[in-house]
Design a protein around this motif. Structure first.
Motif, PDB file in Angstrom:
ATOM      1  N   GLY A   1       6.815  28.522  22.362  1.00 39.30           N
ATOM      2  CA  GLY A   1       8.019  27.898  21.820  1.00 39.30           C
ATOM      3  C   GLY A   1       8.891  28.912  21.088  1.00 39.30           C
ATOM      4  O   GLY A   1      10.114  28.959  21.280  1.00 39.30           O
TER       5      GLY A   1
ATOM      6  N   MET B   1      14.660  22.149  22.183  1.00 39.21           N
ATOM      7  CA  MET B   1      13.396  21.689  22.780  1.00 39.21           C
ATOM      8  C   MET B   1      12.265  22.637  22.402  1.00 39.21           C
ATOM      9  O   MET B   1      11.134  22.203  22.125  1.00 39.21           O
ATOM     10  CB  MET B   1      13.528  21.622  24.298  1.00 39.21           C
ATOM     11  CG  MET B   1      14.432  20.520  24.790  1.00 39.21           C
ATOM     12  SD  MET B   1      14.482  20.581  26.573  1.00 39.21           S
ATOM     13  CE  MET B   1      15.993  19.746  26.892  1.00 39.21           C
ATOM     14  N   CYS B   2      12.561  23.917  22.411  1.00 42.43           N
ATOM     15  CA  CYS B   2      11.519  24.889  22.063  1.00 42.43           C
ATOM     16  C   CYS B   2      11.083  24.704  20.610  1.00 42.43           C
ATOM     17  O   CYS B   2       9.889  24.824  20.298  1.00 42.43           O
ATOM     18  CB  CYS B   2      12.021  26.311  22.296  1.00 42.43           C
ATOM     19  SG  CYS B   2      12.283  26.651  24.025  1.00 42.43           S
TER      20      CYS B   2
ATOM     21  N   GLU C   1      11.082  21.870  19.086  1.00 48.28           N
ATOM     22  CA  GLU C   1      10.226  20.682  19.136  1.00 48.28           C
ATOM     23  C   GLU C   1       8.827  21.050  19.610  1.00 48.28           C
ATOM     24  O   GLU C   1       7.821  20.555  19.107  1.00 48.28           O
ATOM     25  CB  GLU C   1      10.820  19.641  20.088  1.00 48.28           C
ATOM     26  CG  GLU C   1      12.092  19.014  19.586  1.00 48.28           C
ATOM     27  CD  GLU C   1      11.877  18.360  18.236  1.00 48.28           C
ATOM     28  OE1 GLU C   1      10.896  17.604  18.081  1.00 48.28           O
ATOM     29  OE2 GLU C   1      12.672  18.645  17.319  1.00 48.28           O
ATOM     30  N   LEU C   2       8.775  21.961  20.584  1.00 46.74           N
ATOM     31  CA  LEU C   2       7.473  22.412  21.099  1.00 46.74           C
ATOM     32  C   LEU C   2       6.671  23.070  19.979  1.00 46.74           C
ATOM     33  O   LEU C   2       5.467  22.813  19.818  1.00 46.74           O
ATOM     34  CB  LEU C   2       7.708  23.403  22.238  1.00 46.74           C
ATOM     35  CG  LEU C   2       6.466  23.917  22.952  1.00 46.74           C
ATOM     36  CD1 LEU C   2       5.702  22.756  23.562  1.00 46.74           C
ATOM     37  CD2 LEU C   2       6.848  24.915  24.037  1.00 46.74           C
TER      38      LEU C   2
ATOM     39  N   LEU D   1       6.973  22.492  16.784  1.00 48.27           N
ATOM     40  CA  LEU D   1       6.542  21.450  15.851  1.00 48.27           C
ATOM     41  C   LEU D   1       5.328  20.708  16.390  1.00 48.27           C
ATOM     42  O   LEU D   1       4.375  20.401  15.665  1.00 48.27           O
ATOM     43  CB  LEU D   1       7.690  20.470  15.615  1.00 48.27           C
ATOM     44  CG  LEU D   1       8.811  20.986  14.720  1.00 48.27           C
ATOM     45  CD1 LEU D   1      10.012  20.063  14.812  1.00 48.27           C
ATOM     46  CD2 LEU D   1       8.331  21.063  13.295  1.00 48.27           C
ATOM     47  N   ASN D   2       5.346  20.441  17.677  1.00 45.88           N
ATOM     48  CA  ASN D   2       4.229  19.724  18.282  1.00 45.88           C
ATOM     49  C   ASN D   2       2.957  20.554  18.238  1.00 45.88           C
ATOM     50  O   ASN D   2       1.873  20.016  18.013  1.00 45.88           O
ATOM     51  CB  ASN D   2       4.570  19.366  19.723  1.00 45.88           C
ATOM     52  CG  ASN D   2       5.238  18.019  19.805  1.00 45.88           C
ATOM     53  OD1 ASN D   2       4.579  16.998  19.686  1.00 45.88           O
ATOM     54  ND2 ASN D   2       6.545  18.025  19.937  1.00 45.88           N
TER      55      ASN D   2
END
Lengths: 99, 634, 304
Positions: A17, A32-33, A35-36, A38-39
């Protein structure tokens, strides 16, 4: 299998990410990265929760999700308004803040 | 009674505050209010004086402490007043002559649109001067001292639309500041030496001081002398006095007769105990006084401007007082006595000069007067009486006070006494010369009137009674004050408890001094009559001798200041500027340039691309993680 | 799918005894398979040229992560991951992608000098450090989620959220409200002038003298009313104005004005063949079509 493998996976996803944030120019993909990343952190928290046998890690992960949701809302709103005024979603086009 | 002392100062201060804050709505009545408050202050002074006369000589001192002004540990500055015979003399002179000048100003400033402000400043001047003479410590005295400086600045520059007046005000203020440094340093020295600055502590301590403190006390004496030189226009700080004539004439009268220049004499007399303990400082004081009395007299001979001639005369007369004060206990009383008589006749002379100018379209050049005695009889008589008083005509007040000073100078003893006495007698002769010159050029001879710049022919006329009455009262003072004081040595007995008095051992008998002075007086008047009375006065000043030309330029005082202080200062400044540019700026600019260059390179990192910043963030995080791991490993 | 997840959650692999160092083989297999998918999804997110593809790859990774949560006893988080993340947030992403332009493919060519190398260096270095850090830590034993989940996972979380973490909970609530308001403020567009009324619009149309009446509608043939069929002008030619400009630009106008004649000719020909007679030729009909096209051009010029 040692559950530490979940942590290695989380580290790997986080690094991917981060690399994506550095490489991609499209603001949405950059988001999006993020978010990745964070996930990946959430996965690590859940794994820690399991390792310690308590739920605190899961609570933190929960809060992370809430904050991520808030962040996405504001971030996407910013992207939309930038796109509206500049007709571009590239982070490189918004480079006015320099000396 | 003690309360009255505070009210004495408060009345004119209130007047100043009301007049200056009150604004234009007081324009029509302001001058009356200012005069009234000055008179109220005079009334208080008379009440206090009557009260004081009723007491025995040793119990006449009144004190009144209002509040603590600066309470800091051992540094306790009180707002306290002390009214003794010395202060009382000054208070009566200041409020009395001051009130007369207020009354006179009503007429003199009638057509000035800023008359209210003028009276506000006059009141402020009175209040500051009263504060100065009534303070019971040097710290409060300093406040009054500065107040006098401020008020004189405002009044000398009252017509500030004239560049010359504005410059003169600034000059007076700056020269006074030089003197003020002396007073402030003296106060600091007193506090470190005696731990106090009240008269009650310092003066007895100075009188009792041992030889260890001798040097410090001499230093204090010199610093006080510097202060007195600034305020009283003594050499070498006398240059402001001549230019101060740019102010309205009542201001000149006030500065020269009742306030301001007398402050230096007051300071030295009040600090008599310090000077008694520091003979070196006393020598300096008499030297300054003697030099100034000749300096002022010579300047006064050459001036064609009536006010500047009188200013030279003031300088000279104050020189007498300073010299007398420097003589120690044999002179203090006569310094003050001359101060009071001088207050009367010099105020009268200035008001007379103002009256003449009033009638001559504000012309000040004596070469354009002449023959005015028929047109202005009251002015002529009062001015004439003032003239006779100042030259020391027998029986008039100047005669008594000046004669005593000359006697005291001889009584100093030794070579010093002869020199000082000689100077004083020479000064008396020159005084007779220049005052006769003023008198002859103004009131006698042919008319030499010329139209003013706007073409108005002068129509000399007697001034209104609001102006002449103060002049008449002052003329009475000029005539009778000296005799009144000298009768039964009244003044000596009056002041002796405060200043001390000792009969000097004069090598010359009193009669010889008086006779010699009178001879010199006649010689001075005679020369003046030969030069200006018998021959017509040329309308344009002749070139004159070298001394005359120098005297016209204030004996090159301004040139000296210019060459030594201004030029020297400029050179010093220039070299400092050069040093600043080359060395200090070099270091500063060099540092700045190197930082700038470095920043210019670092700036490239700030390219505005979020992704580059993100790389640095990630790199930084990696470093933090690495450091954490390393610390754990260790 | 939900049933599959719940079976996973209640599988014996999850219900482990406290303090052990190994997980079940089933979970190991599940991990290795799904971890591969997750990494592929992550790489897809970073490397796909079109942002839609990136979003879909990310959604895949998130679903895999949801499974991992469930496998580790975090049932509530697993479901929230699917519902909130994959369901709501990713859809929001897709909406924005749609708003911003679905077709704009992002070039992966680097424009900043040295950015890629620095990114690679920092990324790899950071990853190695992270993994080294985890490897360094002593993680041989773990407690397992069984004890913590004994009173129910959701109940346990709720107890923590409303006791120990209640302050953080309230703060995040305020944060969410602020974010919602902030998004509205950011995307709100201030109208700087009055909205023009119908009357003003029509007056402007008349003043400009361009096209006062509405444009002709398409599909005026009785047999054809599709939008790609232009209307016929009185002289029999077609009017391009009656078709949407997009279709016009793409050249997707279907001209059926000659079809009837052609069909009539074909009918005539077949009848003639059948009767042994010589009928009309198809070429004549084509020529008529050409005339019709030029007539429609004239009509367009007139409209302009």
């Amino acid at each position: 299998m040692n559950p530490a493998n979940y942590l290695y996976l989380a580290a790997l996803l986080f690094t991917i990410g981060a690399a994506g944030v550095l490489i991609r120019r499209n603001a949405i993909v950059v988001f999006m990265c993020v978010e990745l990343m964070l996930n990946a952190c959430n996965l690590a928290f859940v794994t820690f929760s399991r390792m310690h046998g308590n739920l605190d890690g899961q609570v933190i992960a929960f809060f992370t999700m809430v904050v991520a949701a808030a962040e996405v809302v504001v971030g996407l709103a910013i992207i939309v308004s930038i796109f509206r005024s500049r007709h571009s979603a590239s982070v490189d086009d918004a480079n006015l803040m320099k000396l | 009674m003690e309360t009255l002392i505070g009210l004495l100062v408060a009345a004119p201060l209130l007047g100043a505050a009301v007049l200056l804050i009150g604004g234009r709505r007081l324009d029509r009545s302001g001058h009356l209010l200012g005069t009234l408050l000055a008179l109220v202050s005079f009334a208080f002074a008379v009440v206090l004086f009557a009260d004081m006369l009723g007491k025995s000589a040793d119990h006449r001192t009144l004190t009144s402490t209002l509040f603590t002004w600066v309470p800091v540990e051992s540094f306790q500055a009180q707002v306290g007043f002390q009214l003794d015979q010395l202060s009382m003399t000054f208070v009566l002179l200041i409020t009395g002559v001051g009130s007369l000048i207020h009354i006179y100003s009503i007429g003199y400033m009638e057509h000035d649109e800023n008359r209210r402000k003028f009276f506000g400043f006059l009141n402020l001047f009175l209040a500051a001067m009263l504060l100065l003479v009534l303070a019971d410590n040097y710290f409060l005295l300093y406040a009054g001292w500065e107040g006098v400086g401020l008020a004189s600045y405002l009044l000398i520059g009252f017509w500030q639309h004239k560049p010359s007046a504005a410059t003169a005000a600034k000059k007076a203020f700056l020269v006074n500041r030089v003197g003020d440094i002396g007073l402030s340093v003296a106060i600091m020295l007193m506090f470190t030496t005696f731990g106090s600055f009240t008269f009650a502590d310092v003066l007895p301590a100075a009188a009792k001081a041992g030889s260890a403190q001798h040097a410090t006390i001499t230093g204090i004496g010199f610093m006080l002398l510097l202060a007195a030189c600034g305020k009283s226009a003594q050499v070498p700080l006398q240059s402001w006095l001549g230019d101060a004539m740019e102010g309205p004439t009542p201001v000149s009268a006030l500065i020269h007769a009742a306030t301001m220049v007398t402050a230096g004499v007051y300071l030295i007399t009040r600090s008599g105990a310090i000077f008694n303990a520091a003979p070196d400082a006393q020598v300096a004081v008499v030297t300054v006084g003697a030099v100034t009395l000749l300096f002022g007299a010579i300047v006064g001979c050459a001036k064609d401007d009536i006010k500047k001639a009188l200013a030279g005369s003031t300088m000279s007369q104050i020189g007498y007082m300073i010299m007398a004060a420097g003589l120690g206990p044999i002179g203090y009383v006569f310094a003050i006595m001359h101060l009071v008589t001088h207050g009367f006749f010099k105020a009268g002379l200035f008001l007379g000069a103002g009256s003449v100018m009033h009638g001559m379209n504000d012309e000040v050049d004596m070469r354009r007067y002449g023959g005015l005695r028929k047109f202005m009889p009251i002015t002529f008589v009062t001015f004439g009486l003032g003239y006779l008083a100042i030259i020391g005509f027998p029986g008039l007040s100047g005669f008594f006070s000046k004669d005593k000073i000359i006697e005291a100078a001889f009584a100093k003893g030794g070579t010093e006494g002869w020199i000082l006495g000689g100077c004083a007698m020479l000064g008396a002769a020159i005084t007779a010369f220049y005052m006769t010159r003023v008198m002859l050029m103004t009131f006698f001879g042919e008319k030499r009137w010329v139209p003013d710049a706007e073409g108005h022919e002068p129509h000399p006329h007697e001034s209104p009674s609001v102006m002449t009455i103060p002049m008449i009262i002052l003329a009475f003072g000029s005539v009778f004050a000296g005799g009144l004081f000298s009768l039964n040595s009244r003044f000596v007995h009056w002041l002796e408890p405060v200043t001390g008095y000792s009969e000097g051992d004069s090598p010359v008998s009193t009669g010889a001094v008086t006779a010699g002075t009178l001879v010199l007086l006649v010689v001075g008047v005679g020369i003046a009559w030969l030069m200006y009375g018998r021959r017509p006065v040329p309308a344009v000043a002749p070139r004159g001798s070298l001394l005359t030309r120098a005297a016209r330029r204030d004996l090159l005082q301004d040139d000296f200041n210019h060459v030594v202080l201004v030029r020297g200062g400029e050179h010093l400044t220039r070299s400092l500027v050069y040093l600043d540019h080359s060395l200090v700026d070099g270091v500063v600019n060099g540092t700045a340039a190197s930082v700038g260059g470095l920043s210019g390179r670092l700036r490239k990192l700030q390219n505005g691309y979020v992704r580059s910043y993100a790389v640095s963030m990630l790199g930084g995080t990696a470093v933090v993680v690495a450091a954490t791991l390393l610390m754990r490993a260790v | 799918m939900m049933t599959a997840l719940s079976t996973l959650a209640s599988s014996p692999a999850v219900q482990l005894a406290a303090t052990t160092s190994r997980t079940s083989t089933g979970e190991a297999v599940q991990f290795w398979v799904l971890a591969t998918i997750a990494v592929l999804g992550a790489l897809g997110t970073v490397l796909m040229k079109k942002s839609v593809h990136s979003a879909l790859s990310l959604a895949g990774t998130m679903i895999v992560l949801a499974v991992f949560y469930l496998a580790q006893g975090a049932y509530f988080l697993g479901i929230v991951q699917i519902v909130v993340y994959t369901g709501a947030i990713m859809m929001l992403f897709l909406f924005v992608v749609m708003l911003v332009g679905i077709t704009a493919a992002d070039s992966l060519k680097e424009t900043l000098k040295g950015q890629r190398w620095m990114a690679a260096g920092c990324g790899i270095g950071f990853g190695i450090l992270l993994i080294a850090g985890i490897g360094n830590a002593s993680l041989d034993t773990f407690a397992g989620a069984g004890q913590a989940n004994s009173g129910g996972n959701v109940q346990g979380l709720a107890r923590l959220v409303f006791t120990n973490y209640v302050w953080a909970f309230e703060i995040t609530g305020a944060l969410l409200i602020t974010a919602a308001v902030g998004a509205m403020v950011l995307t709100h567009r201030e109208r700087t002038e009055e909205r023009r009324t119908q009357r003003e619009l029509s007056e402007a149309r008349v003043r400009d003298g361009l096209q006062v009446t509405p444009l002709p509608p398409p599909g005026t043939y009785a047999r054809h009313n599709a939008v790609d069929i232009p209307a016929l002008l009185p002289d029999g030619s077609t009017s391009d104005l009656s078709v949407s400009s997009t279709l016009r630009d793409r050249g997707q106008i279907r001209d059926v004005s000659t079809d009837a004649m052609r069909r009539l000719a074909a009918l005539d020909q077949s009848a003639a063949e059948w009767l042994g007679r010589k009928g009309l030729k198809a070429e004549d009909v084509t020529g008529a079509g050409e005339i019709a096209t030029s007539a429609s051009d004239r009509a367009e010029e007139g409209a302009k």
